[in-house]
Write an enzyme that holds these catalytic residues in place. Sequence first.
Site, PDB file in Angstrom:
ATOM      1  N   ASP A  95       0.817  -1.200   0.000  1.00 26.67           N
ATOM      2  CA  ASP A  95       0.000   0.000   0.000  1.00 26.67           C
ATOM      3  C   ASP A  95       0.860   1.263   0.000  1.00 26.67           C
ATOM      4  OD1 ASP A  95      -2.241  -1.563  -0.016  1.00 26.67           O
ATOM      5  OD2 ASP A  95      -2.814  -1.167   2.056  1.00 26.67           O
ATOM      6  N   ARG A 197      -4.126  17.388  25.560  1.00 28.04           N
ATOM      7  CA  ARG A 197      -2.792  16.881  25.910  1.00 28.04           C
ATOM      8  C   ARG A 197      -2.763  15.397  25.572  1.00 28.04           C
ATOM      9  NH1 ARG A 197      -1.048  16.851  31.179  1.00 28.04           N
ATOM     10  NH2 ARG A 197       1.095  16.982  30.442  1.00 28.04           N
ATOM     11  N   TYR A 212      -3.039   3.852  10.866  1.00 23.79           N
ATOM     12  CA  TYR A 212      -2.651   4.282  12.216  1.00 23.79           C
ATOM     13  C   TYR A 212      -3.873   4.626  13.062  1.00 23.79           C
ATOM     14  CZ  TYR A 212       0.562   6.617  15.555  1.00 23.79           C
ATOM     15  OH  TYR A 212       1.296   6.986  16.654  1.00 23.79           O
TER      16      TYR A 212
END
Length: 313
Positions: A95, A197, A212
Amino acid sequence: MNQPISSTPASTGLQPGEQPAARARRFHHVALVGKYQAVGSHQALRALAQFLDEAGLDVSIERETALNTDMHNYPSIDVDAIGKQCDLAVVVGGDGTLLGVGRRLARHNVPMIGVNQGRLGFITDIPLDAYKDVLKPMLHGAFTEESRAMMQAQVWRDNHCVFEATALNDVVVNRGGTSGMIELRIEVDGHFVANQRADGLIIATPTGSTAYAMSVGGPILHPSVAGLVVAPIAPHTLSNRPIVLPREAEIVIEIANARDANANFDMQALTSLMVGDRIMVKPSQHHLRLLHPQGWSYFDTLRKKLHWNEGVA
């Protein structure tokens, strides 16, 4: 715009009783692009080039592929020339290989076929050992076409754009090699959303939702969904959850506080982001055209690649 389009024999001019081999080819000039670093890739690329040549197509080899495989018996051309001269690109690799050339070919509207020589292969979905049987009908028009959305991203510093990139998978802002979280200020369409954060933040297209973003708990988006996933990486506050935004949203991530931070755009990296830098993400005007074998199903891909059937009797 993102809905798959099926190209059937009836829609490509095949008459009743006519065999595909008797019909004119759908494509005429094909470019071959390969992951030439992979073991066994040189032999595979030569065999595929010969197959396409014997199928009656004009074959050109992408310049870097040709230089690194000594395939000098075919013309070698760069990606821009592929966009101007070719009506099809066949990519052999994983990919990542298709992502790299696809970002540059999208503006030329050249369709792409991915032959999988990698491991997962969500978008390079034709097995290398089966390419002859699969490609033959596709070259005559028996395929399903998809349009995959892309993003345009810029990094602004002191009112100047210091980096610009196109991404098909994702834009990732994360902390660098030092320990400690970074603080990000997030805006959507000019509206303040949150200060966050975390170790970082991912903005992913439906194509990138299985990359991801999925690994940090984001949802899988079907390619036809006109949306983006925004997913935090290890957030300090557990109520900071992934969210799906409209595809047309313009997202700004500002570095509010960080000792070390960087940004990645489909593996195109900008390191050493500074406090005050603003990463602006908006829809790209270009789409990637992907061709799949007729009968292809996105759910078949998910089931196979994510092993959803394991353990089922």
